[in-house]
Design an enzyme around this catalytic site. Sequence first.
Site, PDB file in Angstrom:
ATOM      1  CD  GLU A 118      -0.064   6.012  -1.566  1.00  0.00           C
ATOM      2  OE1 GLU A 118      -0.932   6.897  -1.699  1.00  0.00           O
ATOM      3  OE2 GLU A 118       1.037   6.028  -2.132  1.00  0.00           O
ATOM      4  CG  HIS A 141      -0.415   1.182  -4.005  1.00  0.00           C
ATOM      5  ND1 HIS A 141      -0.113   1.426  -5.333  1.00  0.00           N
ATOM      6  CD2 HIS A 141       0.656   1.620  -3.295  1.00  0.00           C
ATOM      7  CE1 HIS A 141       1.084   1.983  -5.406  1.00  0.00           C
ATOM      8  NE2 HIS A 141       1.574   2.111  -4.179  1.00  0.00           N
ATOM      9  CG  HIS A 143       5.436  -0.475  -5.750  1.00  0.00           C
ATOM     10  ND1 HIS A 143       6.338  -0.139  -4.752  1.00  0.00           N
ATOM     11  CD2 HIS A 143       4.380   0.369  -5.566  1.00  0.00           C
ATOM     12  CE1 HIS A 143       5.849   0.844  -4.012  1.00  0.00           C
ATOM     13  NE2 HIS A 143       4.660   1.166  -4.475  1.00  0.00           N
ATOM     14  CG  HIS A 214       3.706   5.016  -7.164  1.00  0.00           C
ATOM     15  ND1 HIS A 214       3.099   5.924  -6.338  1.00  0.00           N
ATOM     16  CD2 HIS A 214       3.987   3.954  -6.379  1.00  0.00           C
ATOM     17  CE1 HIS A 214       3.038   5.437  -5.107  1.00  0.00           C
ATOM     18  NE2 HIS A 214       3.565   4.238  -5.112  1.00  0.00           N
TER      19      HIS A 214
HETATM   20  P1  13P Z   1       3.091   2.671   3.162  1.00  0.00           P
HETATM   21  O1  13P Z   1       4.218   1.920   3.803  1.00  0.00           O
HETATM   22  O2  13P Z   1       2.775   3.950   3.891  1.00  0.00           O
HETATM   23  O3  13P Z   1       1.869   1.777   2.993  1.00  0.00           O
HETATM   24  O4  13P Z   1       3.558   3.137   1.706  1.00  0.00           O
HETATM   25  C1  13P Z   1       3.969   2.236   0.720  1.00  0.00           C
HETATM   26  C2  13P Z   1       3.694   2.728  -0.663  1.00  0.00           C
HETATM   27  O5  13P Z   1       3.760   1.939  -1.592  1.00  0.00           O
HETATM   28  C3  13P Z   1       3.374   4.152  -0.889  1.00  0.00           C
HETATM   29  O6  13P Z   1       2.904   4.368  -2.167  1.00  0.00           O
HETATM   30 ZN    ZN Z   2       3.475   2.773  -3.650  1.00  0.00          ZN
END
Ligand code: 13P
Ligand code: ZN
Length: 269
Positions: A118, A141, A143, A214
């Site tokens: 990302e 970022h 989840h 996401h």
């Molecule tokens: P990475 O392992 O490349 O950081 O990706 C994890 C992710 O949450 C992608 O949206």
């Molecule tokens: Zn992600």
Amino acid sequence: MSILENRPALSAEVYKVAEVAGYLWEKGWAERNGGNITVNITEYVDDAMRAMPAITKPMPIGATLPNLKGCWFYCKGTNRRMRDLARRPMENGSIIRICDDCSNYEIVADEPVKPTSELPSHLSVHNYLIGKGSNYKASVHTHPIQLVAMSHNPMFLKKDVLSHLLWSMIPETKAFCPRGLGIVPYMLPSSVELAEETIKAIDDNYDVVMWEKHGVFAVGDDVMEAFDMVDVLNKSAIIYRDARAMGFIPDGMTPEQMQEISTVFNLPK
Ligand code: 13P
Ligand code: ZN
């Protein structure tokens, strides 16, 4: 020898990322390699660091980001786990510097751990923040389960519907995430389009943005502040879910109660 050695301020910043990475794992928001963090560490870079040779050749960012000239970042590695980063941040992340062409980066320390997939979103947002004269240095970022679940209902994706619902679940949510939750429609993870839409949402005055189905992307002064905003929003989502699970629709605070919070805490909107 680690680049963090004899650099207490830089080390403290990297270990703050490690602390947050541990929280993300404990919360169940960081399955496998899920989520990523970058921090602009340019203010901690000294002359000895600047003189260090890169340990990789230049690699493309995927965008040209003129405001990042001379900038340095700590980045989670792609495919690396938050739970591992929590214990060993320099084996599961790396320090990069932006090349003078502003289109490439190179890894300087400690190991050639390729940054998160990302990176286009993270670095485009840092480029935007610098352009605006913002003090924000961190982007996260992750989840968060209940917030992502809510993004599966189109009803919650209209502008500020979710912000108002979440704010009304508990007074602290508006106090500590006063700009609410922006919405970015579903887009391919790690795409430049996702980066562009994220910037548009941040430009619309949000500090936390939902990537539909996401996760979320949050920015703040430091990594702890960005994490805290996601945490209070997700807490509200859990309260909403639990009320629904108990068999009723929660009332939410009244408009008068919300107004009182805004006045007392001197909040926008
Ligand atoms: P990475 O392992 O490349 O950081 O990706 C994890 C992710 O949450 C992608 O949206
Ligand atoms: Zn992600």
